[in-house]
Design a protein around this motif. Structure first.
Motif, PDB file in Angstrom:
ATOM      1  N   THR A 121       3.621   9.449   6.971  1.00 32.27           N
ATOM      2  CA  THR A 121       3.875   9.870   5.595  1.00 32.27           C
ATOM      3  C   THR A 121       2.791   9.352   4.663  1.00 32.27           C
ATOM      4  O   THR A 121       2.276  10.093   3.805  1.00 32.27           O
ATOM      5  CB  THR A 121       5.252   9.356   5.126  1.00 32.27           C
ATOM      6  OG1 THR A 121       6.258   9.827   6.008  1.00 32.27           O
ATOM      7  CG2 THR A 121       5.564   9.839   3.718  1.00 32.27           C
ATOM      8  N   ARG A 122       2.410   8.094   4.814  1.00 26.74           N
ATOM      9  CA  ARG A 122       1.362   7.510   3.975  1.00 26.74           C
ATOM     10  C   ARG A 122       0.027   8.218   4.183  1.00 26.74           C
ATOM     11  O   ARG A 122      -0.730   8.445   3.234  1.00 26.74           O
ATOM     12  CB  ARG A 122       1.213   6.017   4.301  1.00 26.74           C
ATOM     13  CG  ARG A 122       2.431   5.194   3.962  1.00 26.74           C
ATOM     14  CD  ARG A 122       2.460   3.871   4.701  1.00 26.74           C
ATOM     15  NE  ARG A 122       1.611   2.868   4.083  1.00 26.74           N
ATOM     16  CZ  ARG A 122       1.406   1.664   4.601  1.00 26.74           C
ATOM     17  NH1 ARG A 122       1.991   1.321   5.749  1.00 26.74           N
ATOM     18  NH2 ARG A 122       0.631   0.809   3.983  1.00 26.74           N
ATOM     19  N   GLN A 159       0.147  11.530   2.393  1.00 26.68           N
ATOM     20  CA  GLN A 159       0.115  11.307   0.948  1.00 26.68           C
ATOM     21  C   GLN A 159      -1.294  10.946   0.467  1.00 26.68           C
ATOM     22  O   GLN A 159      -1.715  11.377  -0.607  1.00 26.68           O
ATOM     23  CB  GLN A 159       1.072  10.180   0.570  1.00 26.68           C
ATOM     24  CG  GLN A 159       2.541  10.520   0.661  1.00 26.68           C
ATOM     25  CD  GLN A 159       3.399   9.301   0.358  1.00 26.68           C
ATOM     26  OE1 GLN A 159       3.192   8.212   0.884  1.00 26.68           O
ATOM     27  NE2 GLN A 159       4.369   9.469  -0.517  1.00 26.68           N
ATOM     28  N   GLU A 160      -1.999  10.142   1.249  1.00 24.89           N
ATOM     29  CA  GLU A 160      -3.300   9.647   0.823  1.00 24.89           C
ATOM     30  C   GLU A 160      -4.406  10.698   0.935  1.00 24.89           C
ATOM     31  O   GLU A 160      -5.443  10.576   0.277  1.00 24.89           O
ATOM     32  CB  GLU A 160      -3.707   8.427   1.658  1.00 24.89           C
ATOM     33  CG  GLU A 160      -2.884   7.173   1.385  1.00 24.89           C
ATOM     34  CD  GLU A 160      -3.281   6.494   0.080  1.00 24.89           C
ATOM     35  OE1 GLU A 160      -4.091   7.064  -0.669  1.00 24.89           O
ATOM     36  OE2 GLU A 160      -2.773   5.398  -0.187  1.00 24.89           O
ATOM     37  N   GLY A 174       0.040  13.128  -4.254  1.00 28.45           N
ATOM     38  CA  GLY A 174       1.231  12.686  -3.542  1.00 28.45           C
ATOM     39  C   GLY A 174       2.488  13.401  -3.956  1.00 28.45           C
ATOM     40  O   GLY A 174       3.594  12.967  -3.586  1.00 28.45           O
ATOM     41  N   THR A 204       5.278  14.321  -1.382  1.00 30.89           N
ATOM     42  CA  THR A 204       5.932  13.221  -0.670  1.00 30.89           C
ATOM     43  C   THR A 204       7.145  13.699   0.114  1.00 30.89           C
ATOM     44  O   THR A 204       7.352  13.303   1.269  1.00 30.89           O
ATOM     45  CB  THR A 204       6.341  12.125  -1.671  1.00 30.89           C
ATOM     46  OG1 THR A 204       5.159  11.524  -2.213  1.00 30.89           O
ATOM     47  CG2 THR A 204       7.192  11.064  -1.012  1.00 30.89           C
ATOM     48  N   MET A 232       6.788   6.455  -4.842  1.00 28.48           N
ATOM     49  CA  MET A 232       5.677   7.181  -4.220  1.00 28.48           C
ATOM     50  C   MET A 232       4.440   6.291  -4.100  1.00 28.48           C
ATOM     51  O   MET A 232       3.755   6.272  -3.082  1.00 28.48           O
ATOM     52  CB  MET A 232       5.349   8.429  -5.048  1.00 28.48           C
ATOM     53  CG  MET A 232       4.219   9.271  -4.491  1.00 28.48           C
ATOM     54  SD  MET A 232       3.942  10.758  -5.486  1.00 28.48           S
ATOM     55  CE  MET A 232       3.211  10.072  -6.978  1.00 28.48           C
ATOM     56  N   MET A 276      -0.285   4.725  -1.558  1.00 29.68           N
ATOM     57  CA  MET A 276       0.919   5.483  -1.251  1.00 29.68           C
ATOM     58  C   MET A 276       1.818   4.690  -0.318  1.00 29.68           C
ATOM     59  O   MET A 276       1.346   4.012   0.596  1.00 29.68           O
ATOM     60  CB  MET A 276       0.545   6.828  -0.623  1.00 29.68           C
ATOM     61  CG  MET A 276      -0.257   7.727  -1.558  1.00 29.68           C
ATOM     62  SD  MET A 276       0.706   8.234  -3.005  1.00 29.68           S
ATOM     63  CE  MET A 276      -0.529   9.156  -3.928  1.00 29.68           C
TER      64      MET A 276
END
Length: 547
Positions: free
Chosen positions: A223-224, A227-228, A325, A328, A507, A521
């Protein structure tokens, strides 16, 4: 008394105090031998993390090592580790690390560095006031802090003892060493050590708990990573390609549906948001079957706005930087599906992800526009910067086609969540007491907490107040933005159990509150959602009080 002067005095002194010649050759040879041994020895590359229990309020507490730590202290260091630890000062507190070097008596020690982490009191457990299992959270924070310190020492391999709960130790270690550096020069990237569970022959090894913790941490790191990724590289099309590569290898089926399909389904609210972008909107449908196909699935809906400029109601410059992000919710759903498949949970999952961009263009939707959703309700667009609920509305309606056990949507619908909760917890809105209790218990175990907000008719009236349409995407009144967003979404869930998770405030993290999350993130609430799904198939999910 006769005093000697001049040359006579100097001669007298020389006579009385003869010069002593010292032989330094032996000392120099020993130093050279030691230096040569250091040059030939292997560089420090292995680290060990063990825990110690101590009362934080008592500086004179001598500390109690964990079982694995005590065995290492006795068998490998002959008691020297605990002796040096007590000599180095007060015992480390929760989240703190004490680094010890060359503890083993061997000339070339197996572990060049040993990190002793503070776990607090031995009796820590569930705290009903904090709604948190403090022992598990202490393990995560302490282990993560130690891993980051060892990584800065260019440690190639880190072995972590379970510290009383192998799953939490694995989560802290894997989350703590993760860093987004895919776009950096490989020569300048930070070294990321490998992590493993430390165990001895005469110790029961919880390898299954360690594996579960690694799966959950890997999901949050995925997930990170999504997001990044910058929004010019992670467009809706690129997001779909990444999802196909990630999930098809893990046994999750991915269907990519294009703009024409969305038009045939009358998803006009979703399509209105992405009109201004040259990137076409995409709708992803994920499916995982962990049990018989007749079993009703859990439907997960993730908001997938890959960049949110606010449309014609443009956001401020400071807000725009983190709007990569705004997908998310989509990233959380993707990571959760992969973790559920990796853990082989006996449950059916259906993931729905509407992907688009909300930017400024000649075809942008405008304040005052009217759009119609799948169920025929007309929506008045009061502000183009509140597009999140428009994207989720049609996906919620589409999710009713699968006769779900429950529908859970994750989005970043209101920046006012930061004023309400800061980074402490996600906001939860639900029409089911059962779902609330399950998600609360799940968050207690993971440390990634949630908090329930009201879903009253007061807010439903605020979004229905417009005389020109059935609902408005902003509503009347000055405050209660998160509650009004949830009330808007409730209009598109005709029946069944439903829960809305607003992750706007979690977030991004400053990297100060949680040792296992670096600045950037955060990837929340991925682990909590995985734990929630796992607990839906378990009988006893109630939290246990500490002894």
């Amino acid at each position: 008394m006769i005093r000697a002067t001049g040359k006579l005095a100097s001669r007298a002194l020389k006579f009385k105090m003869p010069v002593v010649k010292r032989n330094y050759s032996q000392m120099i040879n020993q130093m050279l031998q030691i230096q040569q041994m250091e040059i030939c020895a292997d560089p420090p590359s292995r680290g060990l993390i063990i825990g110690v229990y101590a009362d934080e309020e008592d500086k004179n507490d001598a500390g109690i090592l964990t079982q694995a730590g005590w065995r290492y202290n006795v068998q490998k260091t002959h008691g020297r580790l605990l002796e040096v630890l007590r000599m180095s000062g007060p015992m480390p507190k929760r989240g703190e690390t004490r680094m010890l070097f060359a503890i083993e008596p061997e000339r070339v020690p197996y572990y060049s560095a040993v990190a002793v982490v503070g776990l607090g009191k031995e009796c820590l457990g569930y705290n009903p006031y904090e709604v948190l299992d403090e022992q598990k959270e202490a393990i995560r924070r302490s282990v993560a802090n130690a891993c980051r310190i060892l990584a800065e020492l260019d440690t190639d391999r880190i072995e972590v003892e379970n510290c009383g709960h192998a799953e939490s130790a694995a989560e802290g270690a894997a989350l703590g060493i993760w860093v987004y550096q895919e776009l950096r020069d490989p020569k300048k990237r930070m070294a990321v050590p490998s992590i493993d569970l430390y165990a001895t022959k005469d110790e029961v090894c919880d390898i299954e708990g360690w594996r579960i913790g690694l799966q959950k941490a890997a999901a949050q790191n995925l997930t990170r990573q999504l997001q990044e990724m910058p929004s010019n590289l992670l467009t809706p099309t690129a997001f779909a390609q990444n999802v196909v590569e990630v999930l098809c290898k893990s046994g999750v089926n991915v269907e990519v549906k294009v703009e024409g399909w969305a038009e045939s389904q009358s998803m006009h609210a979703f399509l209105a948001v992405g009109k201004a972008s040259c990137e076409p909107p995409i709708f992803l449908e994920l499916s995982y079957y962990g049990t018989c196909a007749e079993e009703r699935p859990i439907v997960l809906v993730g908001q997938g706005v890959t960049f949110d400029a606010g449309g014609l109601c443009l956001k401020e410059r400071d807000e725009l930087f983190h709007m990569r992000g705004d997908m998310t919710g989509a990233a959380v759903v993707v990571a959760t599906c992969r973790a559920v498949a990796g853990l082989r949970l006996p449950v059916n999952i259906r993931g729905l992800i509407p992907l688009c961009e909300n930017v400024v263009g000649c075809n942008s939707f405008r304040p005052g526009d009217m759009v119609k959703s799948m169920n025929g309700k007309t929506i008045e667009v009061q502000c183009t910067d509140h597009e999140d609920v428009l994207v989720l509305a049609d996906a919620l309606l589409y999710g009713q086609n699968f006769c779900p056990k429950c529908i859970i949507d994750i989005g970043t619908c209101s920046g006012y969540m930061r004023q309400a909760l800061d980074e402490a917890a996600c906001g939860v809105f639900t029409n089911s007491e059962i779902l609330w209790q399950q998600i609360k218990h799940a968050s207690m175990h993971t440390g990634d907490r949630v908090w329930r907000f009201p879903l009253w008719n007061y807010y439903s009236k605020a979004v229905r107040a417009g005389g020109r349409s059935d609902v408005q995407n902003y509503g009347i009144g000055r405050g209660g933005r998160p509650c009004k967003a949830a009330a808007f979404l409730r209009e598109f869930v005709p029946c069944g159990q439903w829960m809305h998770i607003d992750a706007t405030n979690v977030m991004v993290t400053e990297g100060k509150e949680y040792e296992y999350l670096r600045r950037g993130m955060a990837g929340r609430p991925t682990r909590t959602l995985i734990e929630f799904i796992a607990q839906t198939i378990c009988k006893d999910t109630a939290p246990k009080m500490g002894k």
